[in-house]
Design a protein around this motif. Structure first.
Motif, mmCIF file in Angstrom:
data_model
loop_
_atom_site.group_PDB
_atom_site.id
_atom_site.type_symbol
_atom_site.label_atom_id
_atom_site.label_comp_id
_atom_site.label_asym_id
_atom_site.label_seq_id
_atom_site.Cartn_x
_atom_site.Cartn_y
_atom_site.Cartn_z
ATOM 1 N N ALA A 67 8.122 10.095 -2.349
ATOM 2 C CA ALA A 67 8.198 11.934 -2.360
ATOM 3 C C ALA A 67 7.127 12.349 -2.490
ATOM 4 N N THR A 68 5.714 11.898 -2.777
ATOM 5 C CA THR A 68 4.405 13.004 -2.193
ATOM 6 C C THR A 68 3.493 12.296 -1.495
ATOM 7 N N MET A 69 2.441 13.246 -1.195
ATOM 8 C CA MET A 69 1.551 11.890 -0.794
ATOM 9 C C MET A 69 0.577 11.208 -1.605
ATOM 10 N N GLU A 70 0.761 11.671 -3.208
ATOM 11 C CA GLU A 70 -0.176 11.279 -3.776
ATOM 12 C C GLU A 70 0.455 9.863 -4.461
ATOM 13 N N GLU A 71 1.959 9.835 -4.352
ATOM 14 C CA GLU A 71 2.672 9.101 -4.889
ATOM 15 C C GLU A 71 2.096 8.063 -3.768
ATOM 16 N N ALA A 72 2.720 7.735 -3.094
ATOM 17 C CA ALA A 72 2.425 6.822 -2.318
ATOM 18 C C ALA A 72 0.567 5.990 -2.094
ATOM 19 N N PHE A 73 -0.662 6.969 -2.052
ATOM 20 C CA PHE A 73 -1.798 6.675 -2.699
ATOM 21 C C PHE A 73 -1.909 5.844 -4.643
ATOM 22 N N ASP A 74 -0.967 6.017 -5.101
ATOM 23 C CA ASP A 74 -0.651 5.576 -6.004
ATOM 24 C C ASP A 74 -0.130 4.094 -6.485
ATOM 25 N N VAL A 75 0.818 4.043 -5.358
ATOM 26 C CA VAL A 75 1.490 2.413 -5.277
ATOM 27 C C VAL A 75 0.571 1.959 -4.899
ATOM 28 N N ALA A 76 -0.114 2.210 -3.824
ATOM 29 C CA ALA A 76 -1.150 0.910 -2.844
ATOM 30 C C ALA A 76 -1.713 0.566 -4.083
ATOM 31 N N GLN A 77 -3.020 1.941 -5.031
ATOM 32 C CA GLN A 77 -3.363 1.454 -5.905
ATOM 33 C C GLN A 77 -3.043 0.331 -7.116
ATOM 34 N N ALA A 78 -1.532 0.660 -7.042
ATOM 35 C CA ALA A 78 -1.620 -0.212 -8.501
ATOM 36 C C ALA A 78 -0.849 -1.055 -8.685
ATOM 37 N N SER A 79 -0.307 -1.828 -7.010
ATOM 38 C CA SER A 79 0.373 -2.959 -6.207
ATOM 39 C C SER A 79 -1.006 -3.278 -5.520
ATOM 40 N N TYR A 80 -2.021 -3.688 -4.941
ATOM 41 C CA TYR A 80 -3.283 -4.240 -3.675
ATOM 42 C C TYR A 80 -4.135 -3.147 -4.005
ATOM 43 N N GLY A 81 -5.013 -2.448 -5.680
ATOM 44 C CA GLY A 81 -5.802 -2.281 -5.615
ATOM 45 C C GLY A 81 -6.486 -1.613 -5.147
ATOM 46 N N ILE A 82 -6.084 -0.728 -3.786
ATOM 47 C CA ILE A 82 -7.182 0.265 -2.935
ATOM 48 C C ILE A 82 -7.220 1.380 -3.787
ATOM 49 N N THR A 83 -8.205 2.276 -3.557
ATOM 50 C CA THR A 83 -9.146 3.179 -4.417
ATOM 51 C C THR A 83 -8.845 4.064 -3.507
ATOM 52 N N ARG A 84 -8.914 5.689 -3.053
ATOM 53 C CA ARG A 84 -8.168 7.015 -3.032
ATOM 54 C C ARG A 84 -9.868 6.801 -1.841
ATOM 55 N N SER A 85 -10.955 5.968 -2.377
ATOM 56 C CA SER A 85 -11.779 6.560 -1.156
ATOM 57 C C SER A 85 -12.231 5.234 0.159
ATOM 58 N N GLU A 86 -10.949 4.148 -0.123
ATOM 59 C CA GLU A 86 -10.804 3.304 0.857
ATOM 60 C C GLU A 86 -9.714 3.988 2.080
ATOM 61 N N TRP A 87 -9.058 5.375 1.564
ATOM 62 C CA TRP A 87 -8.316 5.899 2.824
ATOM 63 C C TRP A 87 -9.204 6.746 3.646
ATOM 64 N N MET A 88 -9.231 6.780 4.767
ATOM 65 C CA MET A 88 -9.858 7.229 6.446
ATOM 66 C C MET A 88 -8.796 8.106 6.773
ATOM 67 N N ALA A 89 -9.243 9.434 7.740
ATOM 68 C CA ALA A 89 -8.669 9.635 8.474
ATOM 69 C C ALA A 89 -8.290 8.834 10.132
ATOM 70 N N PRO A 90 -6.346 9.013 10.076
ATOM 71 C CA PRO A 90 -6.583 8.034 11.163
ATOM 72 C C PRO A 90 -6.774 8.365 12.440
ATOM 73 N N ASN A 91 -7.084 7.828 13.384
ATOM 74 C CA ASN A 91 -8.496 8.344 14.672
ATOM 75 C C ASN A 91 -7.478 8.567 15.654
ATOM 76 N N PRO A 92 -7.683 9.921 16.095
ATOM 77 C CA PRO A 92 -6.366 9.820 17.256
ATOM 78 C C PRO A 92 -6.215 9.164 18.592
ATOM 79 N N VAL A 93 -4.538 9.516 19.129
ATOM 80 C CA VAL A 93 -5.165 9.007 20.541
ATOM 81 C C VAL A 93 -4.925 9.850 21.256
ATOM 82 N N PRO A 94 -5.859 8.165 21.974
ATOM 83 C CA PRO A 94 -6.619 9.818 23.757
ATOM 84 C C PRO A 94 -5.269 10.264 24.502
#
Length: 94
Positions: A67-94
């Motif tokens: 439902a929220t972006m925060e929830e997606a980040f929380d699930v990534a952390q709980a399931s795979y140990g991914i911290t918020r600091s690991e996420w990057m802004a996406p690379n723009p498509v040329p």
């Protein structure tokens, strides 16, 4: 769909097989496979968000709706140990 955050390469531990189901593995599970994945948080085309992940070889892939972006980040952390600091802004498509 818009991509809000990515992790281009992240090794995660999983159990299972591509055609019969798989899931995140516990850190101390000796049967786990270590596989490199790409992760992304995208829009769902509506008001929700998807946590999308696929192995580098394309054999393992899944997504989950949130439902929220925060929830997606929380699930990534709980399931795979991914911290918020690991996420990057996406690379723009040329």
């Amino acid at each position: 769909m818009q991509t809000y955050a990515t992790i281009e390469r992240r090794v995660v531990r999983i159990l299972g097989h591509p055609n019969s189901g798989w899931s995140p593995a516990d850190p101390d599970d000796d049967n786990a496979l270590e596989i490199e994945f790409r992760f992304a948080v995208t829009g769902d085309g509506n008001k929700g968000f998807l946590l999308v992940y696929q192995s580098s070889d394309g054999r393992y892939a899944a997504d989950s709706w949130h439902a929220t972006m925060e929830e997606a980040f929380d699930v990534a952390q709980a399931s795979y140990g991914i911290t918020r600091s690991e996420w990057m802004a996406p690379n723009p498509v040329p």
